[in-house]
Design a protein around this motif. Structure first.
Motif, PDB file in Angstrom:
ATOM      1  N   VAL A  16       0.844  -1.199   0.000  1.00  0.00           N
ATOM      2  CA  VAL A  16       0.000   0.000   0.000  1.00  0.00           C
ATOM      3  C   VAL A  16       0.876   1.244   0.000  1.00  0.00           C
ATOM      4  CG1 VAL A  16      -1.634   1.337   1.373  1.00  0.00           C
ATOM      5  CG2 VAL A  16      -1.955  -1.123   1.099  1.00  0.00           C
ATOM      6  N   ILE A  17       1.906   1.228   0.861  1.00  0.00           N
ATOM      7  CA  ILE A  17       2.756   2.426   0.974  1.00  0.00           C
ATOM      8  C   ILE A  17       3.483   2.704  -0.340  1.00  0.00           C
ATOM      9  CG2 ILE A  17       4.803   3.371   2.101  1.00  0.00           C
ATOM     10  CD1 ILE A  17       3.886   1.880   4.636  1.00  0.00           C
ATOM     11  N   THR A  18       4.087   1.667  -0.928  1.00  0.00           N
ATOM     12  CA  THR A  18       4.840   1.925  -2.165  1.00  0.00           C
ATOM     13  C   THR A  18       3.915   2.370  -3.284  1.00  0.00           C
ATOM     14  OG1 THR A  18       4.778  -0.442  -2.547  1.00  0.00           O
ATOM     15  CG2 THR A  18       6.871   0.470  -1.826  1.00  0.00           C
ATOM     16  N   THR A  19       2.733   1.751  -3.377  1.00  0.00           N
ATOM     17  CA  THR A  19       1.818   2.152  -4.443  1.00  0.00           C
ATOM     18  C   THR A  19       1.351   3.582  -4.228  1.00  0.00           C
ATOM     19  OG1 THR A  19       1.032  -0.098  -4.249  1.00  0.00           O
ATOM     20  CG2 THR A  19      -0.078   1.277  -5.839  1.00  0.00           C
ATOM     21  N   THR A  20       1.051   3.927  -2.965  1.00  0.00           N
ATOM     22  CA  THR A  20       0.633   5.299  -2.682  1.00  0.00           C
ATOM     23  C   THR A  20       1.697   6.276  -3.131  1.00  0.00           C
ATOM     24  OG1 THR A  20      -0.344   4.386  -0.695  1.00  0.00           O
ATOM     25  CG2 THR A  20      -0.334   6.770  -0.891  1.00  0.00           C
ATOM     26  N   ARG A  21       2.950   5.922  -2.817  1.00  0.00           N
ATOM     27  CA  ARG A  21       4.038   6.809  -3.193  1.00  0.00           C
ATOM     28  C   ARG A  21       4.098   6.971  -4.719  1.00  0.00           C
ATOM     29  NH1 ARG A  21       9.557   4.802  -1.154  1.00  0.00           N
ATOM     30  NH2 ARG A  21       8.545   4.512   0.822  1.00  0.00           N
ATOM     31  N   GLN A  22       3.841   5.847  -5.419  1.00  0.00           N
ATOM     32  CA  GLN A  22       3.912   5.916  -6.874  1.00  0.00           C
ATOM     33  C   GLN A  22       2.790   6.755  -7.469  1.00  0.00           C
ATOM     34  OE1 GLN A  22       3.978   1.835  -8.036  1.00  0.00           O
ATOM     35  NE2 GLN A  22       6.084   1.578  -7.338  1.00  0.00           N
ATOM     36  N   ILE A  51      -8.483   4.199  -1.422  1.00  0.00           N
ATOM     37  CA  ILE A  51      -7.865   3.425  -0.340  1.00  0.00           C
ATOM     38  C   ILE A  51      -8.413   2.007  -0.305  1.00  0.00           C
ATOM     39  CG2 ILE A  51      -7.767   3.219   2.179  1.00  0.00           C
ATOM     40  CD1 ILE A  51      -7.513   6.329   2.194  1.00  0.00           C
ATOM     41  N   VAL A  52      -9.747   1.874  -0.474  1.00  0.00           N
ATOM     42  CA  VAL A  52     -10.349   0.545  -0.457  1.00  0.00           C
ATOM     43  C   VAL A  52      -9.785  -0.308  -1.586  1.00  0.00           C
ATOM     44  CG1 VAL A  52     -12.497  -0.718  -0.871  1.00  0.00           C
ATOM     45  CG2 VAL A  52     -12.466   1.181   0.731  1.00  0.00           C
ATOM     46  N   PHE A  53      -9.712   0.279  -2.773  1.00  0.00           N
ATOM     47  CA  PHE A  53      -9.155  -0.447  -3.907  1.00  0.00           C
ATOM     48  C   PHE A  53      -7.711  -0.874  -3.640  1.00  0.00           C
ATOM     49  CE2 PHE A  53     -12.571   0.649  -6.851  1.00  0.00           C
ATOM     50  CZ  PHE A  53     -12.580  -0.487  -7.621  1.00  0.00           C
ATOM     51  N   SER A  58      -3.920  -4.995  -2.686  1.00  0.00           N
ATOM     52  CA  SER A  58      -2.719  -5.427  -1.971  1.00  0.00           C
ATOM     53  C   SER A  58      -2.955  -6.750  -1.267  1.00  0.00           C
ATOM     54  CB  SER A  58      -2.304  -4.369  -0.954  1.00  0.00           C
ATOM     55  OG  SER A  58      -2.013  -3.177  -1.623  1.00  0.00           O
ATOM     56  N   ILE A  59      -4.177  -6.925  -0.697  1.00  0.00           N
ATOM     57  CA  ILE A  59      -4.476  -8.191  -0.021  1.00  0.00           C
ATOM     58  C   ILE A  59      -4.492  -9.333  -1.040  1.00  0.00           C
ATOM     59  CG2 ILE A  59      -6.282  -9.466   1.199  1.00  0.00           C
ATOM     60  CD1 ILE A  59      -6.963  -6.738   2.575  1.00  0.00           C
ATOM     61  N   LEU A  60      -5.127  -9.086  -2.195  1.00  0.00           N
ATOM     62  CA  LEU A  60      -5.139 -10.096  -3.252  1.00  0.00           C
ATOM     63  C   LEU A  60      -3.718 -10.481  -3.646  1.00  0.00           C
ATOM     64  CD1 LEU A  60      -7.923  -9.191  -5.827  1.00  0.00           C
ATOM     65  CD2 LEU A  60      -7.682 -11.258  -4.453  1.00  0.00           C
ATOM     66  N   LYS A  61      -2.903  -9.462  -3.797  1.00  0.00           N
ATOM     67  CA  LYS A  61      -1.529  -9.682  -4.212  1.00  0.00           C
ATOM     68  C   LYS A  61      -0.787 -10.532  -3.190  1.00  0.00           C
ATOM     69  CE  LYS A  61       1.994  -7.151  -6.441  1.00  0.00           C
ATOM     70  NZ  LYS A  61       2.208  -6.830  -7.754  1.00  0.00           N
ATOM     71  N   TRP A  62      -1.054 -10.209  -1.922  1.00  0.00           N
ATOM     72  CA  TRP A  62      -0.400 -10.963  -0.850  1.00  0.00           C
ATOM     73  C   TRP A  62      -0.870 -12.430  -0.875  1.00  0.00           C
ATOM     74  CZ3 TRP A  62      -2.976 -12.906   3.645  1.00  0.00           C
ATOM     75  CH2 TRP A  62      -2.112 -13.481   4.580  1.00  0.00           C
ATOM     76  N   LEU A  63      -2.186 -12.620  -1.100  1.00  0.00           N
ATOM     77  CA  LEU A  63      -2.732 -13.979  -1.141  1.00  0.00           C
ATOM     78  C   LEU A  63      -2.100 -14.791  -2.265  1.00  0.00           C
ATOM     79  CD1 LEU A  63      -6.543 -13.455  -0.488  1.00  0.00           C
ATOM     80  CD2 LEU A  63      -4.943 -14.815   0.875  1.00  0.00           C
ATOM     81  N   ARG A  64      -1.812 -14.109  -3.365  1.00  0.00           N
ATOM     82  CA  ARG A  64      -1.336 -14.798  -4.549  1.00  0.00           C
ATOM     83  C   ARG A  64       0.173 -14.988  -4.576  1.00  0.00           C
ATOM     84  NH1 ARG A  64      -4.177 -17.231  -8.590  1.00  0.00           N
ATOM     85  NH2 ARG A  64      -6.108 -16.171  -9.075  1.00  0.00           N
ATOM     86  N   PHE A  65       0.857 -14.388  -3.638  1.00  0.00           N
ATOM     87  CA  PHE A  65       2.323 -14.441  -3.670  1.00  0.00           C
ATOM     88  C   PHE A  65       2.801 -15.575  -2.765  1.00  0.00           C
ATOM     89  CE2 PHE A  65       6.654 -13.548  -2.808  1.00  0.00           C
ATOM     90  CZ  PHE A  65       7.111 -12.713  -3.804  1.00  0.00           C
ATOM     91  N   THR A  66       3.424 -16.568  -3.367  1.00  0.00           N
ATOM     92  CA  THR A  66       4.010 -17.625  -2.546  1.00  0.00           C
ATOM     93  C   THR A  66       5.426 -17.901  -3.012  1.00  0.00           C
ATOM     94  OG1 THR A  66       3.217 -19.356  -4.020  1.00  0.00           O
ATOM     95  CG2 THR A  66       1.794 -18.780  -2.172  1.00  0.00           C
ATOM     96  N   TYR A  67       6.220 -18.417  -2.087  1.00  0.00           N
ATOM     97  CA  TYR A  67       7.576 -18.799  -2.457  1.00  0.00           C
ATOM     98  C   TYR A  67       7.918 -20.119  -1.805  1.00  0.00           C
ATOM     99  CZ  TYR A  67       8.935 -17.282   2.212  1.00  0.00           C
ATOM    100  OH  TYR A  67       9.037 -17.164   3.566  1.00  0.00           O
ATOM    101  N   GLN A  68       8.795 -20.855  -2.420  1.00  0.00           N
ATOM    102  CA  GLN A  68       9.258 -22.100  -1.814  1.00  0.00           C
ATOM    103  C   GLN A  68      10.647 -22.433  -2.336  1.00  0.00           C
ATOM    104  OE1 GLN A  68       6.201 -24.481  -4.458  1.00  0.00           O
ATOM    105  NE2 GLN A  68       7.362 -25.872  -3.162  1.00  0.00           N
ATOM    106  N   ILE A  69      11.332 -23.231  -1.555  1.00  0.00           N
ATOM    107  CA  ILE A  69      12.665 -23.668  -1.977  1.00  0.00           C
ATOM    108  C   ILE A  69      12.582 -25.134  -2.366  1.00  0.00           C
ATOM    109  CG2 ILE A  69      14.993 -24.174  -1.178  1.00  0.00           C
ATOM    110  CD1 ILE A  69      14.961 -21.627   0.332  1.00  0.00           C
ATOM    111  N   GLU A  70      13.103 -25.429  -3.543  1.00  0.00           N
ATOM    112  CA  GLU A  70      12.965 -26.776  -4.066  1.00  0.00           C
ATOM    113  C   GLU A  70      14.214 -27.119  -4.849  1.00  0.00           C
ATOM    114  OE1 GLU A  70       8.816 -28.261  -5.625  1.00  0.00           O
ATOM    115  OE2 GLU A  70      10.149 -27.789  -7.284  1.00  0.00           O
TER     116      GLU A  70
END
Lengths: 481, 159
Positions: A16-22, A51-53, A58-70
């Protein structure tokens, strides 16, 4: 190897903060327009929607972001509309940085930046918030060599005792203040403030602006001078403080295969530089620091964060006295401790070229100014004088030293740089001669290395052509077989 | 680095360069004509257009009749087992050494003009630099491309 994980929820806030800044500057004109029309309701409604958008996305983005080591690979899946899967092999990783800003430190988190070679930032991976322990674990997993991990999670102090055996250096506060006061950030800040105050006219309400300016002009001359001196000192102190904040507690530690740097007061930064990734080790003396016998030590690595002010170079130590450099190198990177004392200087007959190269542009500028704005002629003439002085300084500074192991260049643009090049690290070598050069037995050499901007070329103008040939022979793989 | 590289690029390179220079010249002439027409429409002096034509003729003679020959005469290259050595430049002679171990990839390129003379150019990229050998015989360029990529396939331990 491990299951897919999400980032810490605080990363939503970061997004949210970085997007706001942009988008702030894009929205600013609209906001100002609405304020001017006193449509407060529209403004508040609009802001709420934005702000709601923003949070929703941002929440959607967080939900969709995963990482793993393989299997020695880091796999990242992300994207709300466009799904993206990225796999980074650990053998391609140039450096792993852990950064903690103030918010990270409140929550005990860290940002993990994984850099690969090349200038394309999109190929790199950045995990904006994971717990500190997780960051350390990732760091250990993804390192070039898995053993000799610096395991200093907060809960095992014992390991830190063991670590003390590795050579390490920390900057002292007096030296840091010295670094800040010679950093040259003064000029940059001055320019910034000059720019801001010229822009302020359009942002600050007219009446206030005029009141202030008329108040300043109504003061007596001594008051104005006093005010400007206070302002200048203030800027200078801000410059020193910014260095303190950025490089406070700068510590560099040498492990078997890598350099480990931590720095920063507010934003804590940890950086790991594998020795294998170092392309060049250099020593820089800026024009302010040179007379004081101060210098910085830097490396060029392929990949890594690009700092606006420092350019592509990564500092190994923010400030050292010149006489300390040899011991520093021997202690921290003994691979590059062969710092020569003597350099082959530029032959006298090359001096005219140095003058011409430095002076031609100011001379043209002077002619143009003389033709059209004669009363300003002193400006280009001053620049011309300074350029000629620099031309001479470059002639005096430039030089090289060739040994079996390494080519050392001493170069000056404005600051004086000593560059230690290894044959294996040079991507290409070039000599250039024009007609006059050939008659005078002079040659210009150009040594290319790789850095995070996909290449850097160290050009040494007008050395003896025999010397250039000798460097060519040294670099040539053919003659050595 | 004392000796020059041995091999020269294809003879037809001169013709190919002359053609591309002629194309550029014709663009220049076109601009000259446009200036003349505009001079007629907006009634400014014809001398601008005529001056432009004069410039075209001078530049055209240089780029068509002088530069290609000199450029061809200077261009040399040599591919060794462990490095590539090239030399070029009319006024400023540049000699470049590129170790095989640093070569990242090799391309061949062929535009319509080069195609007409069965020529192709060879581009050699390292991580930091790009080097081009222009106008080699087609089969030679393809052969070199394969040869270099074979030679460059030594272990690249880093970057």
């Amino acid at each position: 190897m491990s299951e897919a994980k999400r980032l810490h929820p605080v990363s939503i806030l970061f997004h949210v903060i970085t997007t706001t800044r942009q988008i702030f500057f894009a929205l600013l004109p609209i906001i100002l327009l609405v304020i001017n029309d006193f449509k407060w309701l529209h403004l508040i409604l609009g802001l709420i929607i934005v702000i709601v958008f923003l949070f929703g996305f941002s929440i959607l983005k967080w939900l969709r972001f995963t990482y793993q080591i393989e299997h020695d690979q880091l796999r990242i899946e992300q994207g709300v509309f466009v799904r993206q899967k990225r796999t980074i092999s650990k053998h391609r990783i140039q450096s792993i940085d852990l950064t903690q800003n103030v918010i990270h430190r409140i929550f005990g988190l860290t940002k993990v930046q994984i850099e690969t070679a090349g200038s394309n930032l999109n190929v790199d991976a950045s995990l904006s918030a994971v717990t500190f322990a997780e960051g350390k674990w990732l760091h250990g997993q993804l390192k070039y060599h898995n053993n000799n991990t610096p395991v200093d999670t907060e809960d095992n102090q014992v390991d830190q005792q063991v670590e003390k055996q590795y050579p390490t250096r920390q900057i002292s506060w007096p030296m840091l203040i010295l670094a800040g006061s010679t950093s040259g950030s003064f000029g940059i800040l001055l320019a910034l403030i000059g720019f801001a105050s010229s822009e302020a006219e359009s942002l600050i309400p007219d009446s206030f602006y005029e009141e202030t300016t008329s108040w300043i002009f109504s003061q007596a001359v001594p008051t104005i001078i006093l005010l400007s001196i206070i302002l200048l000192i203030g800027i200078y102190i801000v410059g020193i403080l910014s260095t303190l904040i950025k490089y406070g507690n700068f510590t560099i530690t040498r492990y078997e295969e890598e350099l480990y740097i931590t720095r920063g007061l507010l934003e804590k930064k940890q950086m790991t530089i594998p020795l294998k990734r170092i392309q060049v080790v250099g020593i820089k003396q800026s024009i302010i620091r040179e007379p004081l016998g101060l210098a910085t030590v830097f490396v060029e690595i392929a990949g890594g964060e690009v700092d606006e002010r420092e350019g592509t170079e990564t500092l190994l130590f923010p400030i050292l006295f010149k006489k300390e450099i040899k011991t520093f190198l021997a202690e921290i990177i003994p691979e590059y401790n062969a710092l020569p004392d003597k350099f082959q200087s530029i032959p006298k007959r090359a001096l005219p070229y140095y003058f011409v190269r430095a002076a031609w542009l100011p001379i043209i500028a002077s002619i143009i100014v003389a033709l059209f704005w004669f009363k300003w002629i002193w400006v280009p003439l001053l620049i011309l004088a300074i350029s000629i002085i620099f031309g001479f300084l470059r002639f005096r500074t430039n030089g090289y030293n060739l040994t079996d192991k390494q080519l050392t260049l001493r170069l000056r643009h404005f600051s004086k740089d000593i560059i230690m090049l290894r044959r294996r690290r040079m991507q290409a070598f070039e000599t250039q001669q024009h007609v006059l050069h050939r008659k005078q037995r002079l040659a210009t050499t150009n040594s290319s290395i790789l850095n995070n901007f996909a290449g850097r070329h160290y050009k040494l103008n007008e050395i003896e052509s025999d010397g250039a040939d000798a460097i060519g022979e040294w670099y040539s793989y053919q003659t050595k077989g | 680095m004392k000796q020059t590289p041995q091999k020269q690029i294809a003879n037809d390179a001169i013709k190919a360069w002359q053609i591309s220079a002629s194309i550029q010249l014709s663009i220049g002439i076109l601009i000259g004509i446009i200036i003349l027409i505009l001079g007629n429409v907006f009634s400014f002096s014809y001398w601008y257009g005529i001056g432009f034509f004069g410039l075209d003729i001078i530049l055209g003679t240089i780029t068509i009749f002088i530069i290609p020959k000199l450029r061809w005469r200077r261009w040399r290259y040599e591919i060794f087992d462990q490095e590539i050595y090239i030399q070029y430049g009319i006024l400023i002679v540049t000699r470049t050494l590129v170790p095989m171990a640093r070569v990242q990839h090799v391309d061949t390129k062929q535009g319509p003009i080069l195609k007409k003379y069965d020529l192709a150019s060879l581009t050699i990229s390292t991580a930091a630099t790009v080097h081009e050998i222009p106008a080699l015989l087609e089969h030679e360029a393809y052969g070199l491309r394969d040869q270099i990529s074979e030679l460059a396939r030594v272990e690249q331990d880093d970057v």
